[in-house]
Motif scaffolding. Sequence first.
Motif, PDB file in Angstrom:
ATOM      1  N   VAL A 190     -14.020  11.684   4.900  1.00  0.00           N
ATOM      2  CA  VAL A 190     -14.456  10.348   4.496  1.00  0.00           C
ATOM      3  C   VAL A 190     -13.363   9.605   3.754  1.00  0.00           C
ATOM      4  N   THR A 191     -12.605  10.314   2.914  1.00  0.00           N
ATOM      5  CA  THR A 191     -11.587   9.655   2.088  1.00  0.00           C
ATOM      6  C   THR A 191     -10.199   9.649   2.715  1.00  0.00           C
ATOM      7  N   GLY A 192     -10.089  10.004   3.999  1.00  0.00           N
ATOM      8  CA  GLY A 192      -8.763   9.962   4.583  1.00  0.00           C
ATOM      9  C   GLY A 192      -8.672  10.349   6.041  1.00  0.00           C
ATOM     10  N   LYS A 193      -8.958  11.606   6.347  1.00  0.00           N
ATOM     11  CA  LYS A 193      -8.610  12.137   7.658  1.00  0.00           C
ATOM     12  C   LYS A 193      -9.358  11.475   8.804  1.00  0.00           C
ATOM     13  N   ALA A 194     -10.628  11.138   8.622  1.00  0.00           N
ATOM     14  CA  ALA A 194     -11.374  10.473   9.698  1.00  0.00           C
ATOM     15  C   ALA A 194     -10.795   9.088   9.981  1.00  0.00           C
ATOM     16  N   PHE A 238      -7.183   8.678  -7.325  1.00  0.00           N
ATOM     17  CA  PHE A 238      -7.813   7.390  -6.994  1.00  0.00           C
ATOM     18  C   PHE A 238      -6.775   6.425  -6.422  1.00  0.00           C
ATOM     19  N   ILE A 239      -5.591   6.364  -7.023  1.00  0.00           N
ATOM     20  CA  ILE A 239      -4.543   5.441  -6.568  1.00  0.00           C
ATOM     21  C   ILE A 239      -4.074   5.794  -5.165  1.00  0.00           C
ATOM     22  N   THR A 240      -3.689   7.050  -4.958  1.00  0.00           N
ATOM     23  CA  THR A 240      -3.103   7.438  -3.674  1.00  0.00           C
ATOM     24  C   THR A 240      -4.141   7.478  -2.552  1.00  0.00           C
ATOM     25  N   THR A 241      -5.379   7.843  -2.870  1.00  0.00           N
ATOM     26  CA  THR A 241      -6.418   7.837  -1.843  1.00  0.00           C
ATOM     27  C   THR A 241      -6.717   6.413  -1.390  1.00  0.00           C
ATOM     28  N   THR A 242      -6.832   5.496  -2.340  1.00  0.00           N
ATOM     29  CA  THR A 242      -7.092   4.094  -2.002  1.00  0.00           C
ATOM     30  C   THR A 242      -5.941   3.496  -1.206  1.00  0.00           C
ATOM     31  N   SER A 243      -4.713   3.715  -1.658  1.00  0.00           N
ATOM     32  CA  SER A 243      -3.557   3.132  -0.981  1.00  0.00           C
ATOM     33  C   SER A 243      -3.350   3.738   0.407  1.00  0.00           C
ATOM     34  N   SER A 244      -3.628   5.030   0.559  1.00  0.00           N
ATOM     35  CA  SER A 244      -3.501   5.648   1.885  1.00  0.00           C
ATOM     36  C   SER A 244      -4.509   5.058   2.861  1.00  0.00           C
ATOM     37  N   LEU A 245      -5.744   4.877   2.414  1.00  0.00           N
ATOM     38  CA  LEU A 245      -6.746   4.247   3.260  1.00  0.00           C
ATOM     39  C   LEU A 245      -6.342   2.819   3.614  1.00  0.00           C
ATOM     40  N   SER A 246      -5.830   2.082   2.645  1.00  0.00           N
ATOM     41  CA  SER A 246      -5.366   0.714   2.913  1.00  0.00           C
ATOM     42  C   SER A 246      -4.243   0.713   3.929  1.00  0.00           C
ATOM     43  N   ALA A 259       0.827  -1.207   0.000  1.00  0.00           N
ATOM     44  CA  ALA A 259       0.000   0.000   0.000  1.00  0.00           C
ATOM     45  C   ALA A 259       0.859   1.253   0.000  1.00  0.00           C
ATOM     46  N   ASP A 260       1.921   1.248   0.804  1.00  0.00           N
ATOM     47  CA  ASP A 260       2.801   2.416   0.868  1.00  0.00           C
ATOM     48  C   ASP A 260       3.549   2.629  -0.442  1.00  0.00           C
ATOM     49  N   ILE A 261       3.876   1.557  -1.139  1.00  0.00           N
ATOM     50  CA  ILE A 261       4.539   1.688  -2.435  1.00  0.00           C
ATOM     51  C   ILE A 261       3.627   2.395  -3.431  1.00  0.00           C
ATOM     52  N   PHE A 262       2.350   2.027  -3.452  1.00  0.00           N
ATOM     53  CA  PHE A 262       1.401   2.674  -4.355  1.00  0.00           C
ATOM     54  C   PHE A 262       1.244   4.157  -4.008  1.00  0.00           C
ATOM     55  N   THR A 263       1.210   4.469  -2.717  1.00  0.00           N
ATOM     56  CA  THR A 263       1.104   5.874  -2.314  1.00  0.00           C
ATOM     57  C   THR A 263       2.318   6.659  -2.775  1.00  0.00           C
ATOM     58  N   ALA A 264       3.496   6.122  -2.517  1.00  0.00           N
ATOM     59  CA  ALA A 264       4.726   6.809  -2.907  1.00  0.00           C
ATOM     60  C   ALA A 264       4.823   6.945  -4.419  1.00  0.00           C
ATOM     61  N   PHE A 265       4.443   5.897  -5.147  1.00  0.00           N
ATOM     62  CA  PHE A 265       4.503   5.946  -6.608  1.00  0.00           C
ATOM     63  C   PHE A 265       3.514   6.970  -7.163  1.00  0.00           C
ATOM     64  N   GLY A 266       2.306   7.001  -6.592  1.00  0.00           N
ATOM     65  CA  GLY A 266       1.321   7.979  -7.043  1.00  0.00           C
ATOM     66  C   GLY A 266       1.788   9.405  -6.813  1.00  0.00           C
ATOM     67  N   ILE A 283     -12.774  -2.114   1.540  1.00  0.00           N
ATOM     68  CA  ILE A 283     -13.359  -0.882   2.063  1.00  0.00           C
ATOM     69  C   ILE A 283     -12.726   0.358   1.428  1.00  0.00           C
ATOM     70  N   PRO A 284     -11.385   0.457   1.345  1.00  0.00           N
ATOM     71  CA  PRO A 284     -10.805   1.626   0.674  1.00  0.00           C
ATOM     72  C   PRO A 284     -11.229   1.762  -0.785  1.00  0.00           C
ATOM     73  N   VAL A 285     -11.262   0.639  -1.518  1.00  0.00           N
ATOM     74  CA  VAL A 285     -11.689   0.704  -2.915  1.00  0.00           C
ATOM     75  C   VAL A 285     -13.130   1.174  -3.016  1.00  0.00           C
ATOM     76  N   THR A 286     -13.982   0.705  -2.098  1.00  0.00           N
ATOM     77  CA  THR A 286     -15.389   1.116  -2.104  1.00  0.00           C
ATOM     78  C   THR A 286     -15.529   2.608  -1.821  1.00  0.00           C
ATOM     79  N   ILE A 287     -14.815   3.085  -0.806  1.00  0.00           N
ATOM     80  CA  ILE A 287     -14.887   4.511  -0.452  1.00  0.00           C
ATOM     81  C   ILE A 287     -14.396   5.379  -1.601  1.00  0.00           C
ATOM     82  N   THR A 288     -13.245   5.019  -2.165  1.00  0.00           N
ATOM     83  CA  THR A 288     -12.696   5.824  -3.254  1.00  0.00           C
ATOM     84  C   THR A 288     -13.544   5.702  -4.504  1.00  0.00           C
ATOM     85  N   GLY A 289     -14.134   4.525  -4.727  1.00  0.00           N
ATOM     86  CA  GLY A 289     -15.018   4.351  -5.882  1.00  0.00           C
ATOM     87  C   GLY A 289     -16.246   5.242  -5.786  1.00  0.00           C
ATOM     88  N   ILE A 290     -16.795   5.372  -4.575  1.00  0.00           N
ATOM     89  CA  ILE A 290     -17.946   6.266  -4.378  1.00  0.00           C
ATOM     90  C   ILE A 290     -17.535   7.711  -4.640  1.00  0.00           C
TER      91      ILE A 290
END
Length: 322
Positions: free
Chosen positions: A181-185, A93-101, A59-66, A140-147
């Motif tokens: 919803v997509t991160g801070k909470a 979409f990539i970094t939000t999902t990976s950060s949540l993960s 997950a951290d690799i995807f965040t850093a790459f994004g 759950i992260p994919v669902t949140i970011t997909g919404i």
Amino acid sequence: MAEAAYLQMSRDLRISTCTITCISGLLSVMSGLAILWAYRQVPQSRNYTRYLLVCLTVADIFTAFGNFISTFRFFGMEQSRPNNDAYCTAQSFITTTSSLSSFFWTTAIAIYLYYAVVLRINIAEKRSAQVLMTVIPILIPVTITGIALGYGVLGEDVSSGSGPWCWIRNDVNNQVMWKLVTGKAWEGMTYIITVVIYVLLKFFKWRKNRRSCRQFRWSNSHRCLQDSDNIFEISWLFLLLARIWGTMRFIFELAQIRLDPSVFNAFLYLQCIGDSSQAFWNFLFFYTFDPDMRQLVCPPRCCVRGGYTSVTVPKEICLEAL
């Protein structure tokens, strides 16, 4: 207001934030790959704790790459009105999902350790539990970011709540709600859960040490653990140190606190470093404190009369020679 801040951003600030994010992201990607390589190369160190670390690292690799690829777009834009292109939306979409993960995996590590150490239960013994612990931090992260993607809120935030990368568009309604919803909470919830579990683990070990009058060993708590697993009880600390700067900028923005430009830029630089660097810090943390990893990177060498040999030998032989 956010767009005006973007237009007034100096070229030096744009270059520096992009450079810092690029370097931090690249180091984190390389460090994450090193963790994956080490997990494969040292089979004796593998257990479910390390498996969860590997998932967190992915997950951290995807965040850093994004964040890394976002710098090319951010730096390449003209000093004019920013736009929400497909590249920006995809990166968000990539970094939000990976950060949540990453938040979910950090919480999963803490919960797993609590069950194994305090309750002496290996919740990963059942196949169904393993599947749930693997699927939930992804689904759950994919669902949140997909919404969020479906509502069209992912995109250019003109650096008002992030570094030189895209997150939540600045022109959407309820922007603060979407950022929560997509991160801070979820980030705040991760801090609360992991810190509480850390305190409970510390109290449990203190009580065990006091009763037995000897040092508590994790391997004696449950067969699924290794003594070196105790380093993972503070994995939340690296998440906190890495991402607290962006969270503080978010709080300042929410409270409409105006900072001195030098202080504002300092927080922005720290966020550019931290939000992309978690895999890098996990790499240093993992290799520094894990004895099996240290032996892989720096094998023990025997000390003999007249100096050191250049031949690597087993640790047991070195100890006997001493």
